[in-house]
Design a protein around this motif. Sequence first.
Motif, PDB file in Angstrom:
ATOM      1  N   ALA A  43       0.834  -1.207   0.000  1.00  0.00           N
ATOM      2  CA  ALA A  43       0.000   0.000   0.000  1.00  0.00           C
ATOM      3  C   ALA A  43       0.868   1.256   0.000  1.00  0.00           C
ATOM      4  O   ALA A  43       0.533   2.260  -0.643  1.00  0.00           O
ATOM      5  N   PHE A  44       1.983   1.206   0.718  1.00  0.00           N
ATOM      6  CA  PHE A  44       2.920   2.338   0.711  1.00  0.00           C
ATOM      7  C   PHE A  44       3.492   2.545  -0.688  1.00  0.00           C
ATOM      8  O   PHE A  44       3.623   3.684  -1.165  1.00  0.00           O
ATOM      9  N   ILE A  45       3.840   1.460  -1.360  1.00  0.00           N
ATOM     10  CA  ILE A  45       4.375   1.567  -2.717  1.00  0.00           C
ATOM     11  C   ILE A  45       3.325   2.171  -3.646  1.00  0.00           C
ATOM     12  O   ILE A  45       3.627   3.056  -4.465  1.00  0.00           O
ATOM     13  N   THR A  46       2.081   1.721  -3.511  1.00  0.00           N
ATOM     14  CA  THR A  46       0.997   2.257  -4.336  1.00  0.00           C
ATOM     15  C   THR A  46       0.813   3.751  -4.088  1.00  0.00           C
ATOM     16  O   THR A  46       0.649   4.536  -5.030  1.00  0.00           O
ATOM     17  N   ALA A  47       0.831   4.155  -2.824  1.00  0.00           N
ATOM     18  CA  ALA A  47       0.690   5.574  -2.486  1.00  0.00           C
ATOM     19  C   ALA A  47       1.854   6.385  -3.044  1.00  0.00           C
ATOM     20  O   ALA A  47       1.678   7.526  -3.490  1.00  0.00           O
ATOM     21  N   ASN A  52       3.637  10.266  -7.765  1.00  0.00           N
ATOM     22  CA  ASN A  52       4.653  10.405  -8.826  1.00  0.00           C
ATOM     23  C   ASN A  52       6.067  10.123  -8.332  1.00  0.00           C
ATOM     24  O   ASN A  52       7.033  10.759  -8.759  1.00  0.00           O
ATOM     25  N   ARG A  53       6.160   9.181  -7.421  1.00  0.00           N
ATOM     26  CA  ARG A  53       7.457   8.720  -6.949  1.00  0.00           C
ATOM     27  C   ARG A  53       7.736   7.323  -7.491  1.00  0.00           C
ATOM     28  O   ARG A  53       6.820   6.609  -7.907  1.00  0.00           O
ATOM     29  N   GLU A  54       9.005   6.938  -7.487  1.00  0.00           N
ATOM     30  CA  GLU A  54       9.414   5.636  -7.998  1.00  0.00           C
ATOM     31  C   GLU A  54       9.990   4.796  -6.869  1.00  0.00           C
ATOM     32  O   GLU A  54      10.700   5.318  -6.004  1.00  0.00           O
ATOM     33  N   VAL A  55       9.677   3.504  -6.894  1.00  0.00           N
ATOM     34  CA  VAL A  55      10.168   2.584  -5.870  1.00  0.00           C
ATOM     35  C   VAL A  55      10.753   1.349  -6.539  1.00  0.00           C
ATOM     36  O   VAL A  55      10.148   0.786  -7.459  1.00  0.00           O
ATOM     37  N   VAL A  56      11.932   0.964  -6.094  1.00  0.00           N
ATOM     38  CA  VAL A  56      12.530  -0.324  -6.460  1.00  0.00           C
ATOM     39  C   VAL A  56      12.477  -1.198  -5.220  1.00  0.00           C
ATOM     40  O   VAL A  56      12.928  -0.785  -4.143  1.00  0.00           O
ATOM     41  N   LEU A  57      11.931  -2.387  -5.362  1.00  0.00           N
ATOM     42  CA  LEU A  57      11.768  -3.292  -4.226  1.00  0.00           C
ATOM     43  C   LEU A  57      12.865  -4.350  -4.239  1.00  0.00           C
ATOM     44  O   LEU A  57      13.068  -5.026  -5.246  1.00  0.00           O
ATOM     45  N   VAL A  58      13.588  -4.464  -3.143  1.00  0.00           N
ATOM     46  CA  VAL A  58      14.555  -5.543  -2.961  1.00  0.00           C
ATOM     47  C   VAL A  58      13.944  -6.505  -1.953  1.00  0.00           C
ATOM     48  O   VAL A  58      13.792  -6.174  -0.777  1.00  0.00           O
ATOM     49  N   SER A  59      13.552  -7.666  -2.431  1.00  0.00           N
ATOM     50  CA  SER A  59      12.757  -8.570  -1.602  1.00  0.00           C
ATOM     51  C   SER A  59      13.449  -9.900  -1.363  1.00  0.00           C
ATOM     52  O   SER A  59      13.895 -10.565  -2.296  1.00  0.00           O
ATOM     53  N   LEU A 101      -0.332  -8.086  -4.856  1.00  0.00           N
ATOM     54  CA  LEU A 101      -0.538  -6.910  -4.008  1.00  0.00           C
ATOM     55  C   LEU A 101      -0.267  -5.606  -4.739  1.00  0.00           C
ATOM     56  O   LEU A 101      -0.534  -4.532  -4.189  1.00  0.00           O
ATOM     57  N   SER A 102       0.285  -5.691  -5.954  1.00  0.00           N
ATOM     58  CA  SER A 102       0.688  -4.485  -6.667  1.00  0.00           C
ATOM     59  C   SER A 102      -0.332  -4.087  -7.718  1.00  0.00           C
ATOM     60  O   SER A 102      -0.886  -4.943  -8.425  1.00  0.00           O
ATOM     61  N   GLU A 103      -0.553  -2.785  -7.843  1.00  0.00           N
ATOM     62  CA  GLU A 103      -1.438  -2.277  -8.891  1.00  0.00           C
ATOM     63  C   GLU A 103      -0.717  -2.172 -10.225  1.00  0.00           C
ATOM     64  O   GLU A 103      -1.346  -1.986 -11.265  1.00  0.00           O
ATOM     65  N   ARG A 104       0.585  -2.268 -10.217  1.00  0.00           N
ATOM     66  CA  ARG A 104       1.394  -2.148 -11.427  1.00  0.00           C
ATOM     67  C   ARG A 104       2.009  -3.495 -11.793  1.00  0.00           C
ATOM     68  O   ARG A 104       2.143  -4.380 -10.932  1.00  0.00           O
ATOM     69  N   PRO A 105       2.413  -3.661 -13.048  1.00  0.00           N
ATOM     70  CA  PRO A 105       3.131  -4.884 -13.415  1.00  0.00           C
ATOM     71  C   PRO A 105       4.419  -5.011 -12.596  1.00  0.00           C
ATOM     72  O   PRO A 105       5.065  -4.010 -12.272  1.00  0.00           O
ATOM     73  N   VAL A 106       4.764  -6.235 -12.275  1.00  0.00           N
ATOM     74  CA  VAL A 106       5.960  -6.520 -11.486  1.00  0.00           C
ATOM     75  C   VAL A 106       6.989  -7.212 -12.375  1.00  0.00           C
ATOM     76  O   VAL A 106       6.654  -8.126 -13.133  1.00  0.00           O
ATOM     77  N   ALA A 107       8.229  -6.774 -12.293  1.00  0.00           N
ATOM     78  CA  ALA A 107       9.313  -7.382 -13.070  1.00  0.00           C
ATOM     79  C   ALA A 107      10.365  -7.928 -12.124  1.00  0.00           C
ATOM     80  O   ALA A 107      10.807  -7.222 -11.204  1.00  0.00           O
ATOM     81  N   GLN A 108      10.764  -9.152 -12.335  1.00  0.00           N
ATOM     82  CA  GLN A 108      11.810  -9.752 -11.505  1.00  0.00           C
ATOM     83  C   GLN A 108      13.183  -9.460 -12.090  1.00  0.00           C
ATOM     84  O   GLN A 108      13.415  -9.644 -13.287  1.00  0.00           O
ATOM     85  N   VAL A 109      14.091  -8.990 -11.245  1.00  0.00           N
ATOM     86  CA  VAL A 109      15.471  -8.715 -11.655  1.00  0.00           C
ATOM     87  C   VAL A 109      16.393  -9.460 -10.700  1.00  0.00           C
ATOM     88  O   VAL A 109      16.460  -9.142  -9.510  1.00  0.00           O
ATOM     89  N   GLY A 136       6.857   2.456 -15.750  1.00  0.00           N
ATOM     90  CA  GLY A 136       5.864   2.359 -14.693  1.00  0.00           C
ATOM     91  C   GLY A 136       5.736   0.980 -14.087  1.00  0.00           C
ATOM     92  O   GLY A 136       4.689   0.621 -13.542  1.00  0.00           O
ATOM     93  N   VAL A 137       6.802   0.215 -14.157  1.00  0.00           N
ATOM     94  CA  VAL A 137       6.823  -1.150 -13.624  1.00  0.00           C
ATOM     95  C   VAL A 137       7.459  -1.151 -12.240  1.00  0.00           C
ATOM     96  O   VAL A 137       8.332  -0.323 -11.950  1.00  0.00           O
TER      97      VAL A 137
END
Length: 386
Positions: A43-47, A52-59, A101-109, A136-137
């Motif tokens: 939800a924080f990532i969506t907000a 208009n901010r960008e987030v990279v997730l390291v999971s 959980l994401s509203e945007r497409p998710v890409a694995q890196v 916007g991924v």
Amino acid sequence: MTNRMLPEHALPSWRRAVLKVGSNLLAADGGGLTPQYAEALAAFITASHAANREVVLVSSGAVAAGRALLRERTAVGPELAARQALAALGQAPMIALWQRLSERPVAQVLLTHDDLRNRRRYLNARATLRELLTLGVLPVVNENDTVAVDELKLGDNDNLAAIVAALVDADLLLIASDVDALYNADPRRDASAQPIGHVPQLTPQIIAMAGGSGTHVGTGGMRTKLQAAEKAAAAGIPTAIFSGRNADTVKRLEADCLRGTLIDVSGNRMQARKYWLRHAPSGSGRVTIDAGAVRALAGGRASLLPGGILEVTGEFHRGDLVDILDAGDRPVARGLCQYGAAEVRRVAGRHSRDIATVLGYSYGAEIVHRDDLATLIDSHTGEQEA
């Protein structure tokens, strides 16, 4: 994790952040993956995206997910091979959790040690991540445990997150933990332990406060988080450590309010290239130099010439990252070598003008050019930098 009240303070201004989420938040109590804590973080990532901010997730979480799928079976083969198999099995459900959980497409890196050691692959990884953000991924980054071997592993996702933060020129590193802040003692054992809300600068005393991993699920404790913060600070990136298990704490991040520990940046931002040279995982190449060359490199404006080279160990190719040591094996600098190991051995101790004569060709007078070199010792004291 504790009932201690944490002071709330403002996050630094940011447009692009790297958010690291550990196994302890995705595989609660050592079981399979659960959205229990991931929902608030998503939800924080969506907000953030809405602002208009960008987030990279390291999971983290792939190995834990794989282990849960095979809970009733006994892993066979060497420990490393078993972990690699679990990582391969768990990557799909881990990515599926974030996509759900994401509203945007998710890409694995998936990144490896070599992706960050090799300059060309490092730049390719940066270009890919930046393009994903432009599209916007939501990039979800993890170490490629399936092919990594122990001696070449990055080690933990805290430090990987710091490297990724520099890779994408992030403004902020966010580390979601099962601990709500840095404490002056272990809050799990010391009831009088007090949280530290703001760290203006990481010192040896601050780092000494860090302990090890809290559970068997994760691989990194507070020490690795401070190591990550130190790497991020070297690139001019502040770090925020907070509890990913407290939904209110995570929600407050949307308003740029932190309940946790903010580790500030001191000094000027290091050039991205110099940062990479200093912190990228090293290979096997080592070049030992004499005292005169050590003094020249300590000034930060000299190149490494063949005349100052005493010994070459390990194997490396032209363009590889090498460690540069003094005669006492103390790290002096790191840099991209313009010649391969066999070539450097042949010209070691000679004048630069002899390179073409000895080799039959020349890539330049410098073994490591000053633009491709980062020093590790202080130019005034001669002591190794932290």
